[in-house]
Design a protein around this motif. Structure first.
Motif, PDB file in Angstrom:
ATOM      1  N   LEU A 143       0.833  -1.202   0.000  1.00 40.94           N
ATOM      2  CA  LEU A 143       0.000   0.000   0.000  1.00 40.94           C
ATOM      3  C   LEU A 143       0.868   1.254   0.000  1.00 40.94           C
ATOM      4  O   LEU A 143       0.572   2.228  -0.702  1.00 40.94           O
ATOM      5  CB  LEU A 143      -0.929   0.002   1.209  1.00 40.94           C
ATOM      6  N   VAL A 144       1.961   1.233   0.765  1.00 43.98           N
ATOM      7  CA  VAL A 144       2.872   2.381   0.790  1.00 43.98           C
ATOM      8  C   VAL A 144       3.496   2.581  -0.587  1.00 43.98           C
ATOM      9  O   VAL A 144       3.630   3.721  -1.069  1.00 43.98           O
ATOM     10  CB  VAL A 144       3.957   2.190   1.875  1.00 43.98           C
ATOM     11  N   GLU A 145       3.845   1.495  -1.242  1.00 43.42           N
ATOM     12  CA  GLU A 145       4.376   1.581  -2.615  1.00 43.42           C
ATOM     13  C   GLU A 145       3.365   2.246  -3.540  1.00 43.42           C
ATOM     14  O   GLU A 145       3.720   3.076  -4.386  1.00 43.42           O
ATOM     15  CB  GLU A 145       4.700   0.181  -3.141  1.00 43.42           C
ATOM     16  N   GLU A 146       2.089   1.919  -3.363  1.00 40.47           N
ATOM     17  CA  GLU A 146       1.042   2.502  -4.212  1.00 40.47           C
ATOM     18  C   GLU A 146       0.850   3.991  -3.929  1.00 40.47           C
ATOM     19  O   GLU A 146       0.549   4.769  -4.832  1.00 40.47           O
ATOM     20  CB  GLU A 146      -0.270   1.745  -4.011  1.00 40.47           C
ATOM     21  N   VAL A 147       1.044   4.378  -2.677  1.00 44.07           N
ATOM     22  CA  VAL A 147       0.960   5.809  -2.354  1.00 44.07           C
ATOM     23  C   VAL A 147       2.111   6.561  -3.021  1.00 44.07           C
ATOM     24  O   VAL A 147       1.911   7.622  -3.627  1.00 44.07           O
ATOM     25  CB  VAL A 147       0.984   6.021  -0.829  1.00 44.07           C
ATOM     26  N   VAL A 148       3.312   5.994  -2.943  1.00 41.99           N
ATOM     27  CA  VAL A 148       4.490   6.632  -3.539  1.00 41.99           C
ATOM     28  C   VAL A 148       4.335   6.743  -5.051  1.00 41.99           C
ATOM     29  O   VAL A 148       4.702   7.759  -5.658  1.00 41.99           O
ATOM     30  CB  VAL A 148       5.774   5.856  -3.169  1.00 41.99           C
ATOM     31  N   SER A 149       3.771   5.719  -5.680  1.00 43.38           N
ATOM     32  CA  SER A 149       3.586   5.730  -7.142  1.00 43.38           C
ATOM     33  C   SER A 149       2.289   6.419  -7.561  1.00 43.38           C
ATOM     34  O   SER A 149       1.939   6.406  -8.739  1.00 43.38           O
ATOM     35  CB  SER A 149       3.609   4.301  -7.677  1.00 43.38           C
ATOM     36  N   LYS A 150       1.595   6.989  -6.572  1.00 41.35           N
ATOM     37  CA  LYS A 150       0.355   7.750  -6.806  1.00 41.35           C
ATOM     38  C   LYS A 150      -0.784   6.887  -7.357  1.00 41.35           C
ATOM     39  O   LYS A 150      -1.668   7.370  -8.058  1.00 41.35           O
ATOM     40  CB  LYS A 150       0.605   8.968  -7.698  1.00 41.35           C
ATOM     41  N   LYS A 151      -0.761   5.607  -7.026  1.00 44.40           N
ATOM     42  CA  LYS A 151      -1.875   4.718  -7.385  1.00 44.40           C
ATOM     43  C   LYS A 151      -2.901   4.641  -6.264  1.00 44.40           C
ATOM     44  O   LYS A 151      -3.976   4.078  -6.435  1.00 44.40           O
ATOM     45  CB  LYS A 151      -1.341   3.320  -7.702  1.00 44.40           C
TER      46      LYS A 151
ATOM     47  N   PRO B 107       9.621   8.927  -0.300  1.00 43.47           N
ATOM     48  CA  PRO B 107       9.238  10.055  -1.161  1.00 43.47           C
ATOM     49  C   PRO B 107       7.780  10.486  -0.965  1.00 43.47           C
ATOM     50  O   PRO B 107       6.874   9.643  -0.886  1.00 43.47           O
ATOM     51  CB  PRO B 107       9.460   9.504  -2.571  1.00 43.47           C
ATOM     52  N   GLY B 108       7.595  11.794  -0.861  1.00 42.92           N
ATOM     53  CA  GLY B 108       6.258  12.357  -0.713  1.00 42.92           C
ATOM     54  C   GLY B 108       5.787  12.489   0.715  1.00 42.92           C
ATOM     55  O   GLY B 108       4.729  13.073   0.976  1.00 42.92           O
ATOM     56  N   ALA B 109       6.544  11.954   1.671  1.00 46.40           N
ATOM     57  CA  ALA B 109       6.111  11.990   3.075  1.00 46.40           C
ATOM     58  C   ALA B 109       6.209  13.389   3.669  1.00 46.40           C
ATOM     59  O   ALA B 109       7.037  14.204   3.260  1.00 46.40           O
ATOM     60  CB  ALA B 109       6.946  11.018   3.911  1.00 46.40           C
ATOM     61  N   MET B 110       5.350  13.650   4.639  1.00 49.71           N
ATOM     62  CA  MET B 110       5.426  14.855   5.453  1.00 49.71           C
ATOM     63  C   MET B 110       6.088  14.478   6.777  1.00 49.71           C
ATOM     64  O   MET B 110       6.223  13.290   7.084  1.00 49.71           O
ATOM     65  CB  MET B 110       4.031  15.428   5.678  1.00 49.71           C
ATOM     66  N   SER B 111       6.475  15.459   7.558  1.00 48.95           N
ATOM     67  CA  SER B 111       7.205  15.207   8.794  1.00 48.95           C
ATOM     68  C   SER B 111       6.506  15.818  10.000  1.00 48.95           C
ATOM     69  O   SER B 111       6.093  16.977   9.971  1.00 48.95           O
ATOM     70  CB  SER B 111       8.624  15.781   8.689  1.00 48.95           C
ATOM     71  N   SER B 112       6.359  15.017  11.059  1.00 43.40           N
ATOM     72  CA  SER B 112       5.864  15.532  12.337  1.00 43.40           C
ATOM     73  C   SER B 112       6.435  14.658  13.455  1.00 43.40           C
ATOM     74  O   SER B 112       5.959  13.547  13.696  1.00 43.40           O
ATOM     75  CB  SER B 112       4.337  15.535  12.399  1.00 43.40           C
ATOM     76  N   PHE B 113       7.490  15.140  14.100  1.00 44.82           N
ATOM     77  CA  PHE B 113       8.181  14.389  15.145  1.00 44.82           C
ATOM     78  C   PHE B 113       7.192  14.018  16.252  1.00 44.82           C
ATOM     79  O   PHE B 113       6.452  14.863  16.749  1.00 44.82           O
ATOM     80  CB  PHE B 113       9.320  15.247  15.696  1.00 44.82           C
ATOM     81  N   TRP B 114       7.194  12.757  16.649  1.00 45.48           N
ATOM     82  CA  TRP B 114       6.196  12.262  17.607  1.00 45.48           C
ATOM     83  C   TRP B 114       6.204  13.027  18.929  1.00 45.48           C
ATOM     84  O   TRP B 114       5.152  13.163  19.580  1.00 45.48           O
ATOM     85  CB  TRP B 114       6.404  10.767  17.875  1.00 45.48           C
TER      86      TRP B 114
ATOM     87  N   TYR C  57      14.242  -3.054   0.737  1.00 42.69           N
ATOM     88  CA  TYR C  57      13.948  -3.377  -0.664  1.00 42.69           C
ATOM     89  C   TYR C  57      14.804  -2.477  -1.554  1.00 42.69           C
ATOM     90  O   TYR C  57      14.637  -1.253  -1.542  1.00 42.69           O
ATOM     91  CB  TYR C  57      12.469  -3.158  -0.981  1.00 42.69           C
ATOM     92  N   SER C  58      15.690  -3.071  -2.337  1.00 40.86           N
ATOM     93  CA  SER C  58      16.636  -2.280  -3.129  1.00 40.86           C
ATOM     94  C   SER C  58      15.949  -1.403  -4.173  1.00 40.86           C
ATOM     95  O   SER C  58      16.490  -0.381  -4.586  1.00 40.86           O
ATOM     96  CB  SER C  58      17.651  -3.207  -3.818  1.00 40.86           C
ATOM     97  N   GLN C  59      14.740  -1.808  -4.610  1.00 42.67           N
ATOM     98  CA  GLN C  59      14.055  -1.040  -5.657  1.00 42.67           C
ATOM     99  C   GLN C  59      13.308   0.183  -5.130  1.00 42.67           C
ATOM    100  O   GLN C  59      12.828   1.008  -5.911  1.00 42.67           O
ATOM    101  CB  GLN C  59      13.088  -1.951  -6.433  1.00 42.67           C
ATOM    102  N   HIS C  60      13.194   0.318  -3.803  1.00 42.89           N
ATOM    103  CA  HIS C  60      12.430   1.434  -3.260  1.00 42.89           C
ATOM    104  C   HIS C  60      13.187   2.754  -3.361  1.00 42.89           C
ATOM    105  O   HIS C  60      14.356   2.835  -2.970  1.00 42.89           O
ATOM    106  CB  HIS C  60      12.079   1.173  -1.794  1.00 42.89           C
ATOM    107  N   PRO C  61      12.526   3.807  -3.842  1.00 46.69           N
ATOM    108  CA  PRO C  61      13.179   5.117  -3.918  1.00 46.69           C
ATOM    109  C   PRO C  61      13.313   5.743  -2.535  1.00 46.69           C
ATOM    110  O   PRO C  61      12.553   5.454  -1.619  1.00 46.69           O
ATOM    111  CB  PRO C  61      12.225   5.935  -4.800  1.00 46.69           C
ATOM    112  N   ILE C  62      14.307   6.619  -2.413  1.00 48.89           N
ATOM    113  CA  ILE C  62      14.592   7.306  -1.160  1.00 48.89           C
ATOM    114  C   ILE C  62      14.703   8.808  -1.452  1.00 48.89           C
ATOM    115  O   ILE C  62      15.291   9.197  -2.466  1.00 48.89           O
ATOM    116  CB  ILE C  62      15.895   6.796  -0.529  1.00 48.89           C
ATOM    117  N   ALA C  63      14.107   9.617  -0.567  1.00 51.08           N
ATOM    118  CA  ALA C  63      14.190  11.061  -0.730  1.00 51.08           C
ATOM    119  C   ALA C  63      14.979  11.666   0.435  1.00 51.08           C
ATOM    120  O   ALA C  63      15.031  11.109   1.527  1.00 51.08           O
ATOM    121  CB  ALA C  63      12.783  11.652  -0.765  1.00 51.08           C
ATOM    122  N   LYS C  64      15.609  12.806   0.161  1.00 46.42           N
ATOM    123  CA  LYS C  64      16.309  13.564   1.212  1.00 46.42           C
ATOM    124  C   LYS C  64      15.921  15.027   1.106  1.00 46.42           C
ATOM    125  O   LYS C  64      15.450  15.486   0.060  1.00 46.42           O
ATOM    126  CB  LYS C  64      17.811  13.391   1.086  1.00 46.42           C
ATOM    127  N   GLY C  65      16.160  15.760   2.187  1.00 45.70           N
ATOM    128  CA  GLY C  65      15.796  17.159   2.193  1.00 45.70           C
ATOM    129  C   GLY C  65      14.292  17.323   2.347  1.00 45.70           C
ATOM    130  O   GLY C  65      13.558  16.383   2.657  1.00 45.70           O
TER     131      GLY C  65
END
Length: 277
Positions: A158-166, A195-202, A268-276
């Motif tokens: 499901l997380v993969e589908e969110v990242v791929s906008k499905k 990728p695409g996540a928002m941030s809110s420290f617990w 998972y090696s195929q998963h994209p990673i975002a920074k910044g």
């Protein structure tokens, strides 16, 4: 808040037959400390649930650092504690509610509805000279049958589908901002965020004293999240995400936990990673 209970209410209910108190103290990096602290002193009538032995399963190649335990094993722990669908369960820790929130989530996940997190740390309970004990209690076993709440979980797919906008949902990262940005990663082998996540420290759900913020203050924490969308919450390993899941649930959001979280995503090696940002 419906999932938060104050010291005074727990104290008044401590001797009720249907009340079960669960001590979840745990220190990452010192896994024996929580049990040792429990044996030394705990809230009267409390039982101990261990983050890694009871609230997590075996670590594998994928699934993250704190995957769910086999449900049958967790069910046995719950039954041994005498927890049933009629129980009033209060969970606490000494880590500002992190471990307690994981236990709260897991009990809710298997269908126990009346589960509450104590508003404050065990150290504060002691300071107020409220009832403590060294006696390890036993209760008659229950015959509780699980009712899994699948809607509470976001699997990796499901997380993969969110990242791929499905799939239309919001990803919320609960780690410190420097870990989200990829500036620092003290635990996992790769830095960054999904990728695409928002941030809110617990910890923003808490006051400086470790108490849960009031509802109006909590709302301000999540104003960037539209109520009509599902929120998939993650952290490093599915533990510190749980206070955010609890807070969002209290505010009326449909919040799911990505149990494997960042430590699963990067396995998972195929998963994209975002920074910044």
């Amino acid at each position: 808040m419906r999932s938060i209970i104050e010291f005074e209410e727990l104290q008044s209910r401590l001797h009720d037959a249907n009340v079960r108190v669960i001590d979840c103290r745990f220190e990452l990096g010192n896994p024996q400390a929580g049990l040792e602290q429990y044996v030394n002193s705990h809230i009267e009538h409390a039982l101990y649930f261990d983050l890694e032995k009871d609230l997590s399963g075996e670590v594998k190649e994928v699934g993250g650092r704190h995957p769910l335990p086999p449900i049958e094993e967790f069910l046995q722990k719950v039954r041994t504690a005498g927890i049933s669908e009629d129980s009033f369960v209060v969970v606490y820790d000494n880590q500002d509610g992190v471990m307690a929130s994981r236990c709260w989530w897991m009990l809710r996940y298997i269908g126990i509805e009346n589960v509450f997190v104590l508003n404050g740390n065990f150290s504060s309970w002691q300071e107020k000279k409220l009832p403590t004990s060294t006696v390890i209690p036993t209760f008659p076993h229950s015959d509780y049958e699980v009712r899994i709440q699948e809607q509470m979980v976001a699997p990796t797919k499901l997380v993969e589908e969110v990242v791929s906008k499905k799939y239309d949902a919001i990803l919320l990262d609960s780690r410190e901002n420097k870990r989200f940005l990829g500036i620092e990663e003290p635990i996992d082998k790769m830095a960054g965020h999904i990728p695409g996540a928002m941030s809110s420290f617990w910890k923003k759900t808490k006051t400086t004293e470790g108490m849960w913020k009031l509802e109006e203050e909590m709302k301000q924490q999540f104003t960037m999240l539209p109520k009509e969308k599902e929120v998939i919450v993650y952290c490093g390993s599915g533990v510190t995400a749980c206070p955010n899941v609890l807070a969002l649930t209290e505010l009326g959001y449909h919040a799911k936990l990505y149990v494997g979280s960042w430590s699963d995503w990067i396995s998972y090696s195929q998963h994209p990673i975002a920074k910044g940002e």
